[in-house]
Design a protein around this motif. Sequence first.
Motif, PDB file in Angstrom:
ATOM      1  N   LYS A  53       0.833  -1.202   0.000  1.00 16.06           N
ATOM      2  CA  LYS A  53       0.000   0.000   0.000  1.00 16.06           C
ATOM      3  C   LYS A  53       0.869   1.254   0.000  1.00 16.06           C
ATOM      4  O   LYS A  53       0.583   2.229  -0.720  1.00 16.06           O
ATOM      5  N   TYR A  57       1.081   4.301  -2.802  1.00 17.43           N
ATOM      6  CA  TYR A  57       1.061   5.728  -2.465  1.00 17.43           C
ATOM      7  C   TYR A  57       2.285   6.442  -3.048  1.00 17.43           C
ATOM      8  O   TYR A  57       2.192   7.614  -3.462  1.00 17.43           O
ATOM      9  N   GLY A  79      -6.216  12.691  -6.264  1.00 20.64           N
ATOM     10  CA  GLY A  79      -6.929  11.595  -5.624  1.00 20.64           C
ATOM     11  C   GLY A  79      -8.057  11.061  -6.492  1.00 20.64           C
ATOM     12  O   GLY A  79      -8.424   9.887  -6.395  1.00 20.64           O
ATOM     13  N   ALA A  83      -8.544   7.212  -7.522  1.00 17.92           N
ATOM     14  CA  ALA A  83      -9.790   6.498  -7.216  1.00 17.92           C
ATOM     15  C   ALA A  83     -10.413   5.899  -8.475  1.00 17.92           C
ATOM     16  O   ALA A  83     -10.968   4.790  -8.430  1.00 17.92           O
ATOM     17  N   GLY A 273      -3.792   3.443  -8.188  1.00 20.69           N
ATOM     18  CA  GLY A 273      -5.064   3.066  -7.586  1.00 20.69           C
ATOM     19  C   GLY A 273      -5.437   1.631  -7.884  1.00 20.69           C
ATOM     20  O   GLY A 273      -5.983   0.924  -7.012  1.00 20.69           O
ATOM     21  N   TYR A 276      -3.498  -0.554  -5.639  1.00 20.83           N
ATOM     22  CA  TYR A 276      -3.865  -0.336  -4.238  1.00 20.83           C
ATOM     23  C   TYR A 276      -5.086  -1.166  -3.828  1.00 20.83           C
ATOM     24  O   TYR A 276      -5.114  -1.752  -2.736  1.00 20.83           O
ATOM     25  N   ILE A 283     -12.774  -0.353  -2.227  1.00 14.97           N
ATOM     26  CA  ILE A 283     -12.690   0.967  -2.842  1.00 14.97           C
ATOM     27  C   ILE A 283     -14.057   1.614  -2.675  1.00 14.97           C
ATOM     28  O   ILE A 283     -15.082   1.016  -3.005  1.00 14.97           O
ATOM     29  N   SER A 286     -14.913   7.563  -0.526  1.00 11.79           N
ATOM     30  CA  SER A 286     -14.042   8.360   0.343  1.00 11.79           C
ATOM     31  C   SER A 286     -12.669   8.592  -0.270  1.00 11.79           C
ATOM     32  O   SER A 286     -11.968   9.525   0.124  1.00 11.79           O
ATOM     33  N   GLU A 287     -12.289   7.757  -1.243  1.00 10.82           N
ATOM     34  CA  GLU A 287     -11.005   7.968  -1.911  1.00 10.82           C
ATOM     35  C   GLU A 287     -11.009   9.239  -2.753  1.00 10.82           C
ATOM     36  O   GLU A 287      -9.952   9.744  -3.107  1.00 10.82           O
ATOM     37  N   ASN A 292      -7.712  13.780   0.768  1.00  9.10           N
ATOM     38  CA  ASN A 292      -6.711  12.797   0.328  1.00  9.10           C
ATOM     39  C   ASN A 292      -5.745  13.408  -0.678  1.00  9.10           C
ATOM     40  O   ASN A 292      -4.537  13.145  -0.639  1.00  9.10           O
TER      41      ASN A 292
END
Length: 403
Positions: A53, A57, A79, A83, A273, A276, A283, A286-287, A292
Amino acid sequence: MLTQALFRALDKKAIWVIAIFLAVAVLVPMANLLIPPGQYGHVPTYLVSLMGKYLAYAILALALDLVWGYCGILSLGHGAFFALGGYAMGMYLMRQIGSRGVYGNPVLPDFMVFLNYSELPWFWLGMDNFWFAMLMVVFVPGLLAFVFGFFAFRSRVTGVYLSIITQAMTFALLLAFFRNDMGFGGNNGLTDFKDILGVSVQAQSTRATLFAATAIALALSVLVCSMIVNSKLGKVMIAVRDAESRTRFLGYRVEYVKLFAFTVSAIMAGIAGALYVPQVGIINPSEFDPANSIEVVIWTAVGGRGTLIGPIIGAIVVNLGKSWFTTTLPELWLFALGALFVFTTLFLPKGIVGLWHQAWGRMRRKTEHAERPAPPTPAQSADIERGEDPASFGHEAQPKPAE
Protein backbone atom coordinates in the motif's frame (compact mmCIF):
# COMPACT_ATOMS: atom_id res chain seq x y z
CA MET A 1 15.84 6.48 -30.64
CA LEU A 2 14.12 4.76 -27.74
CA THR A 3 17.39 3.16 -26.66
CA GLN A 4 19.16 6.53 -26.67
CA ALA A 5 16.36 8.08 -24.61
CA LEU A 6 16.59 5.16 -22.18
CA PHE A 7 20.32 5.61 -21.67
CA ARG A 8 19.93 9.36 -21.21
CA ALA A 9 17.25 8.70 -18.61
CA LEU A 10 19.37 6.28 -16.63
CA ASP A 11 21.47 8.74 -14.69
CA LYS A 12 23.24 7.49 -11.59
CA LYS A 13 20.43 8.37 -9.18
CA ALA A 14 17.72 6.79 -11.33
CA ILE A 15 19.78 3.60 -11.70
CA TRP A 16 20.13 3.26 -7.93
CA VAL A 17 16.45 3.91 -7.27
CA ILE A 18 15.30 1.45 -9.93
CA ALA A 19 17.76 -1.20 -8.76
CA ILE A 20 16.62 -0.83 -5.14
CA PHE A 21 12.95 -1.32 -5.95
CA LEU A 22 13.61 -4.20 -8.31
CA ALA A 23 15.60 -5.86 -5.52
CA VAL A 24 12.77 -5.17 -3.07
CA ALA A 25 10.31 -6.74 -5.54
CA VAL A 26 12.29 -9.97 -5.31
CA LEU A 27 13.60 -10.06 -1.73
CA VAL A 28 10.43 -9.20 0.21
CA PRO A 29 8.23 -11.88 -1.44
CA MET A 30 11.04 -14.41 -0.95
CA ALA A 31 11.28 -13.50 2.73
CA ASN A 32 7.53 -13.95 3.01
CA LEU A 33 7.16 -17.20 1.08
CA LEU A 34 10.43 -19.06 1.62
CA ILE A 35 11.35 -18.25 5.23
CA PRO A 36 9.05 -20.03 7.73
CA PRO A 37 7.15 -17.88 10.26
CA GLY A 38 9.04 -17.37 13.49
CA GLN A 39 12.47 -17.58 11.89
CA TYR A 40 14.77 -14.61 11.48
CA GLY A 41 14.13 -12.67 8.27
CA HIS A 42 10.51 -13.73 7.78
CA VAL A 43 8.22 -10.91 6.60
CA PRO A 44 4.59 -11.43 7.74
CA THR A 45 1.85 -11.32 5.11
CA TYR A 46 0.09 -8.37 6.74
CA LEU A 47 3.33 -6.39 6.55
CA VAL A 48 3.72 -7.29 2.87
CA SER A 49 0.26 -5.85 2.15
CA LEU A 50 1.00 -2.75 4.22
CA MET A 51 4.26 -2.10 2.39
CA GLY A 52 2.52 -2.70 -0.92
CA LYS A 53 0.00 0.00 0.00
CA TYR A 54 2.86 2.39 0.81
CA LEU A 55 4.49 1.71 -2.56
CA ALA A 56 1.18 2.42 -4.33
CA TYR A 57 1.06 5.73 -2.46
CA ALA A 58 4.64 6.37 -3.60
CA ILE A 59 3.59 5.99 -7.25
CA LEU A 60 0.78 8.48 -6.63
CA ALA A 61 3.19 10.97 -5.03
CA LEU A 62 5.63 10.57 -7.92
CA ALA A 63 2.77 11.23 -10.36
CA LEU A 64 1.94 14.47 -8.57
CA ASP A 65 5.61 15.47 -8.50
CA LEU A 66 5.79 15.18 -12.27
CA VAL A 67 3.26 18.00 -12.69
CA TRP A 68 3.96 20.02 -9.54
CA GLY A 69 7.70 19.63 -9.07
CA TYR A 70 8.68 19.79 -12.74
CA CYS A 71 5.84 21.70 -14.43
CA GLY A 72 4.57 23.97 -11.68
CA ILE A 73 0.98 22.64 -11.70
CA LEU A 74 -0.28 22.25 -8.14
CA SER A 75 -3.10 19.73 -8.56
CA LEU A 76 -5.45 19.15 -5.64
CA GLY A 77 -7.40 16.53 -7.56
CA HIS A 78 -4.98 13.67 -8.11
CA GLY A 79 -6.93 11.59 -5.62
CA ALA A 80 -9.69 11.47 -8.27
CA PHE A 81 -7.43 9.79 -10.83
CA PHE A 82 -6.19 7.39 -8.15
CA ALA A 83 -9.79 6.50 -7.22
CA LEU A 84 -10.89 6.05 -10.84
CA GLY A 85 -8.10 3.54 -11.44
CA GLY A 86 -9.10 1.81 -8.21
CA TYR A 87 -12.75 1.62 -9.26
CA ALA A 88 -11.79 0.09 -12.62
CA MET A 89 -9.85 -2.63 -10.79
CA GLY A 90 -12.68 -3.03 -8.25
CA MET A 91 -15.23 -3.55 -11.03
CA TYR A 92 -13.12 -6.34 -12.46
CA LEU A 93 -12.76 -7.96 -9.04
CA MET A 94 -16.52 -7.71 -8.43
CA ARG A 95 -17.23 -9.47 -11.73
CA GLN A 96 -14.98 -12.33 -10.64
CA ILE A 97 -17.24 -13.11 -7.64
CA GLY A 98 -19.96 -14.58 -9.86
CA SER A 99 -22.47 -16.81 -8.07
CA ARG A 100 -20.42 -16.83 -4.84
CA GLY A 101 -22.01 -13.60 -3.69
CA VAL A 102 -24.59 -13.32 -0.93
CA TYR A 103 -27.50 -13.42 -3.39
CA GLY A 104 -25.94 -15.98 -5.71
CA ASN A 105 -26.49 -13.96 -8.90
CA PRO A 106 -23.86 -15.00 -11.48
CA VAL A 107 -23.97 -11.66 -13.33
CA LEU A 108 -25.05 -8.86 -11.00
CA PRO A 109 -22.94 -7.87 -7.99
CA ASP A 110 -24.68 -8.09 -4.61
CA PHE A 111 -25.32 -4.36 -4.29
CA MET A 112 -27.10 -4.33 -7.64
CA VAL A 113 -29.35 -7.20 -6.60
CA PHE A 114 -30.10 -5.37 -3.35
CA LEU A 115 -30.98 -2.18 -5.27
CA ASN A 116 -33.23 -4.15 -7.67
CA TYR A 117 -31.14 -3.71 -10.81
CA SER A 118 -32.63 -5.77 -13.64
CA GLU A 119 -29.51 -5.88 -15.79
CA LEU A 120 -25.87 -4.95 -15.76
CA PRO A 121 -25.23 -1.25 -16.63
CA TRP A 122 -23.50 -0.67 -19.96
CA PHE A 123 -20.30 0.65 -18.37
CA TRP A 124 -19.85 -2.67 -16.53
CA LEU A 125 -19.79 -4.63 -19.79
CA GLY A 126 -16.40 -6.14 -20.53
CA MET A 127 -15.12 -5.59 -16.99
CA ASP A 128 -14.98 -9.36 -16.42
CA ASN A 129 -11.95 -9.44 -18.76
CA PHE A 130 -8.66 -8.54 -17.11
CA TRP A 131 -7.14 -6.94 -20.21
CA PHE A 132 -10.18 -4.72 -20.72
CA ALA A 133 -10.20 -3.67 -17.06
CA MET A 134 -6.50 -2.77 -17.25
CA LEU A 135 -7.22 -0.77 -20.39
CA MET A 136 -9.87 1.17 -18.45
CA VAL A 137 -7.38 1.73 -15.60
CA VAL A 138 -5.25 3.69 -18.05
CA PHE A 139 -7.93 5.11 -20.35
CA VAL A 140 -10.46 6.57 -17.89
CA PRO A 141 -8.07 8.69 -15.74
CA GLY A 142 -6.11 9.64 -18.85
CA LEU A 143 -9.23 10.74 -20.74
CA LEU A 144 -10.54 12.78 -17.81
CA ALA A 145 -7.16 14.48 -17.36
CA PHE A 146 -6.90 15.17 -21.09
CA VAL A 147 -10.36 16.72 -21.39
CA PHE A 148 -10.04 18.67 -18.14
CA GLY A 149 -6.53 19.86 -18.94
CA PHE A 150 -7.36 20.80 -22.53
CA PHE A 151 -9.97 23.32 -21.48
CA ALA A 152 -8.14 24.52 -18.36
CA PHE A 153 -4.73 25.05 -19.95
CA ARG A 154 -6.14 26.47 -23.18
CA SER A 155 -7.96 29.04 -21.04
CA ARG A 156 -4.62 29.78 -19.30
CA VAL A 157 -5.95 28.96 -15.85
CA THR A 158 -2.93 28.87 -13.57
CA GLY A 159 -1.86 29.12 -9.95
CA VAL A 160 -4.34 28.89 -7.13
CA TYR A 161 -7.29 29.07 -9.54
CA LEU A 162 -6.21 25.83 -11.22
CA SER A 163 -5.72 24.20 -7.83
CA ILE A 164 -9.25 25.18 -6.81
CA ILE A 165 -10.92 23.77 -9.92
CA THR A 166 -8.99 20.49 -9.62
CA GLN A 167 -10.26 20.26 -6.06
CA ALA A 168 -13.78 21.04 -7.28
CA MET A 169 -13.48 18.25 -9.84
CA THR A 170 -12.64 15.59 -7.27
CA PHE A 171 -15.35 16.87 -4.92
CA ALA A 172 -17.93 16.62 -7.72
CA LEU A 173 -16.87 13.03 -8.37
CA LEU A 174 -17.13 12.32 -4.64
CA LEU A 175 -20.76 13.46 -4.61
CA ALA A 176 -21.55 11.54 -7.80
CA PHE A 177 -20.08 8.24 -6.63
CA PHE A 178 -21.96 8.49 -3.33
CA ARG A 179 -25.24 8.10 -5.25
CA ASN A 180 -26.68 4.59 -5.35
CA ASP A 181 -28.09 5.10 -8.82
CA MET A 182 -24.62 5.68 -10.27
CA GLY A 183 -24.02 1.94 -10.31
CA PHE A 184 -20.80 1.91 -8.29
CA GLY A 185 -22.05 0.69 -4.92
CA GLY A 186 -22.93 4.06 -3.38
CA ASN A 187 -21.30 4.96 -0.09
CA ASN A 188 -20.37 1.31 0.57
CA GLY A 189 -18.32 1.10 -2.61
CA LEU A 190 -16.94 -2.19 -3.92
CA THR A 191 -15.62 -4.87 -1.58
CA ASP A 192 -15.72 -8.58 -0.66
CA PHE A 193 -13.35 -9.48 -3.48
CA LYS A 194 -12.66 -13.17 -4.11
CA ASP A 195 -10.29 -13.80 -7.00
CA ILE A 196 -7.86 -12.05 -9.30
CA LEU A 197 -6.85 -13.92 -12.45
CA GLY A 198 -8.41 -17.06 -11.00
CA VAL A 199 -6.36 -16.96 -7.78
CA SER A 200 -7.66 -16.06 -4.33
CA VAL A 201 -6.95 -12.44 -3.42
CA GLN A 202 -6.40 -13.47 0.22
CA ALA A 203 -3.78 -16.13 -0.58
CA GLN A 204 -0.30 -15.49 0.74
CA SER A 205 1.28 -15.99 -2.69
CA THR A 206 -1.19 -13.51 -4.21
CA ARG A 207 -0.30 -10.88 -1.63
CA ALA A 208 3.40 -11.37 -2.35
CA THR A 209 2.78 -11.18 -6.10
CA LEU A 210 0.77 -7.96 -5.76
CA PHE A 211 3.59 -6.45 -3.70
CA ALA A 212 6.15 -7.43 -6.34
CA ALA A 213 3.95 -5.96 -9.09
CA THR A 214 3.64 -2.70 -7.17
CA ALA A 215 7.40 -2.45 -6.59
CA ILE A 216 8.09 -3.14 -10.27
CA ALA A 217 5.47 -0.56 -11.27
CA LEU A 218 7.18 1.97 -9.02
CA ALA A 219 10.55 1.23 -10.63
CA LEU A 220 9.01 1.65 -14.10
CA SER A 221 7.37 4.90 -12.98
CA VAL A 222 10.76 6.24 -11.90
CA LEU A 223 12.16 5.21 -15.29
CA VAL A 224 9.35 6.93 -17.21
CA CYS A 225 9.60 10.12 -15.14
CA SER A 226 13.38 10.13 -15.51
CA MET A 227 13.06 9.78 -19.29
CA ILE A 228 10.66 12.70 -19.38
CA VAL A 229 12.52 15.13 -17.11
CA ASN A 230 15.92 14.41 -18.67
CA SER A 231 14.65 14.93 -22.21
CA LYS A 232 14.29 18.19 -24.11
CA LEU A 233 10.62 18.17 -23.19
CA GLY A 234 11.62 17.95 -19.53
CA LYS A 235 13.75 21.07 -19.90
CA VAL A 236 10.77 22.88 -21.42
CA MET A 237 8.60 21.68 -18.51
CA ILE A 238 11.07 23.19 -16.05
CA ALA A 239 11.09 26.40 -18.08
CA VAL A 240 7.29 26.49 -17.88
CA ARG A 241 7.51 26.03 -14.14
CA ASP A 242 10.06 28.80 -13.64
CA ALA A 243 8.97 31.35 -16.29
CA GLU A 244 5.80 30.40 -18.14
CA SER A 245 5.36 33.74 -19.92
CA ARG A 246 8.94 33.77 -21.21
CA THR A 247 8.60 30.19 -22.42
CA ARG A 248 5.45 31.12 -24.31
CA PHE A 249 7.15 34.17 -25.85
CA LEU A 250 9.95 31.89 -27.09
CA GLY A 251 7.37 30.10 -29.23
CA TYR A 252 6.59 27.00 -27.19
CA ARG A 253 2.98 25.87 -26.90
CA VAL A 254 2.88 25.87 -23.11
CA GLU A 255 -0.64 24.43 -22.94
CA TYR A 256 0.46 21.32 -24.83
CA VAL A 257 3.44 20.80 -22.54
CA LYS A 258 1.19 21.05 -19.49
CA LEU A 259 -1.43 18.80 -21.06
CA PHE A 260 1.13 16.07 -21.76
CA ALA A 261 2.51 16.15 -18.22
CA PHE A 262 -0.97 16.26 -16.67
CA THR A 263 -2.25 13.30 -18.72
CA VAL A 264 0.80 11.11 -18.07
CA SER A 265 0.59 11.96 -14.37
CA ALA A 266 -3.10 10.99 -14.25
CA ILE A 267 -2.37 7.64 -15.91
CA MET A 268 0.32 6.91 -13.33
CA ALA A 269 -2.13 7.81 -10.54
CA GLY A 270 -4.73 5.46 -12.03
CA ILE A 271 -2.23 2.59 -12.13
CA ALA A 272 -1.38 3.28 -8.49
CA GLY A 273 -5.06 3.07 -7.59
CA ALA A 274 -5.47 -0.22 -9.45
CA LEU A 275 -2.56 -1.75 -7.52
CA TYR A 276 -3.87 -0.34 -4.24
CA VAL A 277 -7.39 -1.83 -4.33
CA PRO A 278 -6.67 -5.60 -4.29
CA GLN A 279 -4.17 -5.11 -1.47
CA VAL A 280 -6.57 -3.24 0.84
CA GLY A 281 -9.71 -5.11 -0.27
CA ILE A 282 -12.09 -2.16 -0.78
CA ILE A 283 -12.69 0.97 -2.84
CA ASN A 284 -15.37 3.52 -1.93
CA PRO A 285 -16.14 7.20 -2.61
CA SER A 286 -14.04 8.36 0.34
CA GLU A 287 -11.00 7.97 -1.91
CA PHE A 288 -12.31 11.00 -3.84
CA ASP A 289 -12.20 13.11 -0.68
CA PRO A 290 -10.26 16.33 -1.43
CA ALA A 291 -8.41 15.85 1.86
CA ASN A 292 -6.71 12.80 0.33
CA SER A 293 -5.40 14.87 -2.57
CA ILE A 294 -4.11 17.50 -0.14
CA GLU A 295 -2.37 14.75 1.80
CA VAL A 296 -0.56 13.68 -1.38
CA VAL A 297 0.70 17.25 -1.72
CA ILE A 298 2.08 17.00 1.82
CA TRP A 299 3.89 13.74 1.01
CA THR A 300 5.54 15.37 -1.99
CA ALA A 301 6.49 18.53 -0.11
CA VAL A 302 7.95 16.61 2.84
CA GLY A 303 10.07 14.40 0.59
CA GLY A 304 11.14 17.20 -1.73
CA ARG A 305 9.36 18.19 -4.92
CA GLY A 306 11.30 18.50 -8.13
CA THR A 307 13.22 15.29 -7.39
CA LEU A 308 12.48 11.68 -8.30
CA ILE A 309 13.29 10.13 -4.94
CA GLY A 310 11.79 12.84 -2.73
CA PRO A 311 8.08 12.04 -3.25
CA ILE A 312 8.76 8.34 -2.69
CA ILE A 313 10.52 9.03 0.60
CA GLY A 314 7.81 11.47 1.66
CA ALA A 315 4.97 9.05 0.90
CA ILE A 316 6.59 6.21 2.83
CA VAL A 317 7.74 8.30 5.81
CA VAL A 318 4.46 10.18 6.27
CA ASN A 319 2.36 7.03 5.98
CA LEU A 320 4.58 5.21 8.45
CA GLY A 321 3.92 8.07 10.84
CA LYS A 322 0.22 7.89 10.04
CA SER A 323 0.10 4.18 10.84
CA TRP A 324 1.74 4.82 14.21
CA PHE A 325 -0.34 7.89 15.07
CA THR A 326 -3.70 6.39 14.08
CA THR A 327 -3.10 3.39 16.34
CA THR A 328 -1.43 5.17 19.27
CA LEU A 329 -2.83 8.73 19.24
CA PRO A 330 -5.60 8.75 16.60
CA GLU A 331 -7.12 12.03 17.76
CA LEU A 332 -3.80 13.86 17.19
CA TRP A 333 -3.04 12.65 13.67
CA LEU A 334 -4.59 15.57 11.75
CA PHE A 335 -2.87 18.07 14.05
CA ALA A 336 0.46 16.31 13.50
CA LEU A 337 -0.08 16.27 9.73
CA GLY A 338 -0.87 19.99 9.64
CA ALA A 339 2.09 20.81 11.87
CA LEU A 340 4.35 18.74 9.61
CA PHE A 341 3.24 20.67 6.54
CA VAL A 342 3.74 24.04 8.25
CA PHE A 343 7.17 22.97 9.52
CA THR A 344 8.18 21.78 6.04
CA THR A 345 6.98 25.00 4.42
CA LEU A 346 8.85 27.23 6.88
CA PHE A 347 12.04 25.31 7.62
CA LEU A 348 12.37 22.61 4.92
CA PRO A 349 11.17 24.21 1.69
CA LYS A 350 13.15 21.66 -0.33
CA GLY A 351 12.06 18.69 1.79
CA ILE A 352 14.07 15.80 3.14
CA VAL A 353 16.05 15.38 -0.08
CA GLY A 354 16.90 19.08 -0.15
CA LEU A 355 18.10 18.90 3.45
CA TRP A 356 20.32 15.96 2.55
CA HIS A 357 21.77 17.82 -0.44
CA GLN A 358 22.55 20.84 1.73
CA ALA A 359 24.23 18.70 4.39
CA TRP A 360 26.22 16.77 1.76
CA GLY A 361 27.31 19.97 0.03
CA ARG A 362 28.40 21.52 3.34
CA MET A 363 30.42 18.40 4.19
CA ARG A 364 32.10 18.41 0.77
CA ARG A 365 33.03 22.07 1.11
CA LYS A 366 34.58 21.39 4.54
CA THR A 367 36.58 18.50 3.09
CA GLU A 368 37.82 20.57 0.18
CA HIS A 369 38.76 23.42 2.53
CA ALA A 370 40.74 21.04 4.77
CA GLU A 371 42.65 19.59 1.80
CA ARG A 372 43.43 23.02 0.32
CA PRO A 373 47.07 24.09 1.07
CA ALA A 374 47.51 27.04 3.43
CA PRO A 375 48.55 30.36 1.82
CA PRO A 376 52.24 31.30 2.21
CA THR A 377 53.32 33.56 5.03
CA PRO A 378 54.82 37.02 4.24
CA ALA A 379 58.36 35.66 4.80
CA GLN A 380 57.66 32.74 2.43
CA SER A 381 56.24 35.15 -0.15
CA ALA A 382 59.47 37.15 -0.04
CA ASP A 383 61.48 33.95 -0.53
CA ILE A 384 59.31 33.06 -3.54
CA GLU A 385 60.05 36.46 -5.06
CA ARG A 386 63.78 35.78 -4.61
CA GLY A 387 63.32 32.58 -6.63
CA GLU A 388 63.42 29.93 -3.90
CA ASP A 389 61.49 26.67 -4.33
CA PRO A 390 58.18 26.72 -2.33
CA ALA A 391 58.52 22.95 -1.79
CA SER A 392 61.50 23.59 0.47
CA PHE A 393 59.43 25.61 2.95
CA GLY A 394 59.33 23.85 6.29
CA HIS A 395 62.36 21.71 5.35
CA GLU A 396 65.23 23.90 6.49
CA ALA A 397 68.68 22.38 6.38
CA GLN A 398 69.77 20.80 9.65
CA PRO A 399 73.28 21.52 11.03
CA LYS A 400 75.80 18.70 10.63
CA PRO A 401 76.68 16.86 13.82
CA ALA A 402 80.12 17.57 15.28
CA GLU A 403 82.82 15.06 14.34
